[in-house]
Design an enzyme around this catalytic site. Structure first.
Site, PDB file in Angstrom:
ATOM      1  N   THR A  25       0.833  -1.301   0.149  1.00 37.77           N
ATOM      2  CA  THR A  25       0.063  -0.123   0.146  1.00 37.77           C
ATOM      3  C   THR A  25       0.814   1.413   0.024  1.00 37.77           C
ATOM      4  O   THR A  25       1.935   1.247   0.219  1.00 37.77           O
ATOM      5  CB  THR A  25      -0.832   0.242   0.998  1.00 37.77           C
ATOM      6  OG1 THR A  25      -0.012   0.028   2.255  1.00 37.77           O
ATOM      7  CG2 THR A  25      -2.050  -1.273   1.297  1.00 37.77           C
ATOM      8  N   ASP A  26       0.243   2.189  -0.270  1.00 38.86           N
ATOM      9  CA  ASP A  26       0.753   3.806  -0.284  1.00 38.86           C
ATOM     10  C   ASP A  26       0.535   4.184   1.317  1.00 38.86           C
ATOM     11  O   ASP A  26       0.074   3.608   1.947  1.00 38.86           O
ATOM     12  CB  ASP A  26       0.364   4.699  -1.286  1.00 38.86           C
ATOM     13  CG  ASP A  26      -1.079   4.772  -1.212  1.00 38.86           C
ATOM     14  OD1 ASP A  26      -2.001   4.558  -0.252  1.00 38.86           O
ATOM     15  OD2 ASP A  26      -1.884   5.389  -2.167  1.00 38.86           O
ATOM     16  N   PHE A  27       0.894   5.355   1.331  1.00 34.74           N
ATOM     17  CA  PHE A  27       0.763   5.892   3.010  1.00 34.74           C
ATOM     18  C   PHE A  27      -0.595   6.077   3.410  1.00 34.74           C
ATOM     19  O   PHE A  27      -1.164   6.129   4.513  1.00 34.74           O
ATOM     20  CB  PHE A  27       1.284   7.431   2.878  1.00 34.74           C
ATOM     21  CG  PHE A  27       0.559   8.342   1.924  1.00 34.74           C
ATOM     22  CD1 PHE A  27      -0.574   9.130   2.608  1.00 34.74           C
ATOM     23  CD2 PHE A  27       0.778   8.432   0.525  1.00 34.74           C
ATOM     24  CE1 PHE A  27      -1.141   9.939   1.919  1.00 34.74           C
ATOM     25  CE2 PHE A  27      -0.071   9.420   0.054  1.00 34.74           C
ATOM     26  CZ  PHE A  27      -0.959  10.303   0.379  1.00 34.74           C
TER      27      PHE A  27
END
Length: 153
Positions: A25-27
């Site tokens: 995932t991203d942030f």
């Protein structure tokens, strides 16, 4: 236990369940777009492995000359995002077999929700990267060409 890790063959294709981890995932906790390529690759590789056409067997020359499958073309539609900790199902089916290519239909689902649609063209190549004809044994194992349905509801 290995069969569980590699998903399962179904009468019309292959299904693989994957969990979304933090690294995917991203942030914000949404799956980064390139990570879907990893999930799709696992689906393709595990389908072939369960059918007895593993990468090692191909490279060892078990089906004739040493060879490998290489992605030649990929078309993706990103329909909905996946998020951290979700369980996704990757479905893989053979759309068409050719002399040196396989067209695969792949989808990524979250339950009944379709997240990703992918059309993938895979070519048979030598270790040097030269295009090869599909060995008859590989064609035999992969036929008949069908596409998996949505995950069971």
């Amino acid at each position: 236990m290995t069969a569980d890790l590699a998903g399962r063959l179904v009468g019309n294709g292959h299904r693989l369940d994957v969990r979304v981890y933090f690294e995917d995932t991203d942030f914000s906790g949404v799956v980064y777009h390139a990570r879907y390529l990893h999930f799709l690759e696992r689906g393709r590789s595990d389908m072939l492995r369960l059918k007895g056409i593993g990468h090692r067997e191909l490279m060892s020359g078990e089906f004739g000359a040493p060879m490998a499958f290489a992605v030649r073309r990929m078309e993706l539609d990103f329909l909905r995002p996946a998020r951290i900790d979700e369980i996704l199902t990757v479905t893989t089916g053979i759309g068409r077999l050719g002399g040196a290519r396989i067209l695969l239909d792949q989808k990524i689902w979250r339950g009944e929700d379709l997240l990703i649609e992918a059309n993938v063209t895979v070519a048979v190549i030598s270790p040097e990267g030269k295009l090869l004809r599909m060995p008859p044994r590989v064609l035999e194992v992969l036929a008949p060409a069908t596409t998996p349905e949505a995950p069971a509801r």
